[in-house]
Write an enzyme that holds these catalytic residues in place. Structure first.
Site, mmCIF file in Angstrom:
data_model
loop_
_atom_site.group_PDB
_atom_site.id
_atom_site.type_symbol
_atom_site.label_atom_id
_atom_site.label_comp_id
_atom_site.label_asym_id
_atom_site.label_seq_id
_atom_site.Cartn_x
_atom_site.Cartn_y
_atom_site.Cartn_z
ATOM 1 N N ASP A 108 10.367 3.453 -0.391
ATOM 2 C CA ASP A 108 10.830 2.316 0.410
ATOM 3 C C ASP A 108 12.255 2.565 0.929
ATOM 4 O OD1 ASP A 108 8.490 1.040 -0.295
ATOM 5 O OD2 ASP A 108 9.412 -0.009 -1.992
HETATM 6 N N1 URA Z 1 7.133 1.955 -5.875
HETATM 7 C C1 URA Z 1 7.820 1.094 -5.102
HETATM 8 O O1 URA Z 1 7.692 -0.106 -5.274
HETATM 9 N N2 URA Z 1 8.616 1.562 -4.149
HETATM 10 C C2 URA Z 1 8.809 2.876 -3.927
HETATM 11 O O2 URA Z 1 9.579 3.248 -3.041
HETATM 12 C C3 URA Z 1 8.107 3.781 -4.744
HETATM 13 C C4 URA Z 1 7.270 3.297 -5.716
#
Ligand code: URA
Length: 245
Positions: A108
């Site tokens: 993310d």
């Molecule tokens: N899980 C998440 O919630 N975000 C990420 O970026 C990776 C794994």
């Protein structure tokens, strides 16, 4: 940027013939560069821009496979290009390295940590497909202190909107008054999986960092920094994924 190599070497790399046999094809007038027959040996061509033909078939050479480990900082999108011009993880590489590279899987915007960047589609597919069960480790700071029974729930399943999660692992590294640092290991990669798992159990994620993908570790990379995989790591990864080296 140009990439000059000898014509016979290019033909050999394109799987046309051995270098020796490629020389014979050149001398026999069977090879064209940009539409013109080349019979002289030793001519160098620009592998990125010139069009090479043998008996009127265009010869292409697959790009050499490249593998980089990047420490993704917060604020960079895990994509090659953003239609709104926001910073992407590819901006962390110099222009001359970027051709054909893409990030494997997704972190993310506000997640940091280890990301593999490659031009190898098959490796990328196997690293992200749940069938291959590749372990990814994360450190998450969460609001609240998870109870033992909630930590156990990671090992079973947690029901998300798009279905149950497969068995994962979670352990407390440390706690303070109102939050906890967890180590979480996943073998799959649903969208925003850790944030959704933790939220479902009542512990919203405050920050998230990926620290390992299989045997590859974040250790030693500054935020925004990258390094190539070593030949040993490339072999080990190929073996792990059931690919020929
Ligand atoms: N899980 C998440 O919630 N975000 C990420 O970026 C990776 C794994």
């Amino acid at each position: 940027m140009s990439d000059l190599i000898r014509l016979q070497k290019y033909l050999a790399a394109g799987g046309v013939a051995s270098r020796r046999a490629a020389e014979k094809l050149i001398e026999a007038g069977k090879v064209k560069v940009n539409g013109k027959v080349v019979k002289k040996l030793g001519v160098k061509i620009d592998a990125l821009h010139d069009i090479i033909e043998v008996d009127n078939s265009v010869i292409t050479v697959p790009d050499k496979k490249q593998y980089y480990l990047l420490n993704k900082p917060k604020g960079y999108l895990t994509t090659v290009r953003d239609p709104f011009g926001r910073p992407t993880v590819m901006d962390l590489f110099p222009q001359e390295l970027r051709k054909g590279l893409f990030p494997v899987g997704r972190l993310d915007l506000d997640t940091e940590g280890l990301l593999l960047v490659t031009n190898d589609g098959e490796t990328a597919f196997r690293l992200t497909h749940p069938r291959f069960k590749i372990k990814k480790k994360y450190i998450a700071r969460v609001k609240g202190i998870p109870r033992e029974k909630d930590l156990q729930q990671f090992k079973k399943e947690i029901l998300l909107e798009d279905g149950p999660t497969s068995p994962a692992d979670a352990a407390i590294i440390s706690t303070d008054k109102s939050n906890a640092l967890l180590q979480i290991t996943l073998h799959e990669g649903k969208k925003r999986q850790i944030k959704r798992m933790c939220k479902t159990l009542g512990y919203p994620v405050l920050s998230l960092k990926r620290t390992a993908i299989a045997f590859l570790k974040l250790h030693g990379l500054r935020p925004g920094g990258y390094r190539t995989l070593t030949p040993l790591e490339i072999n080990k990864l190929a073996t792990l994924l059931g690919l020929k080296v």
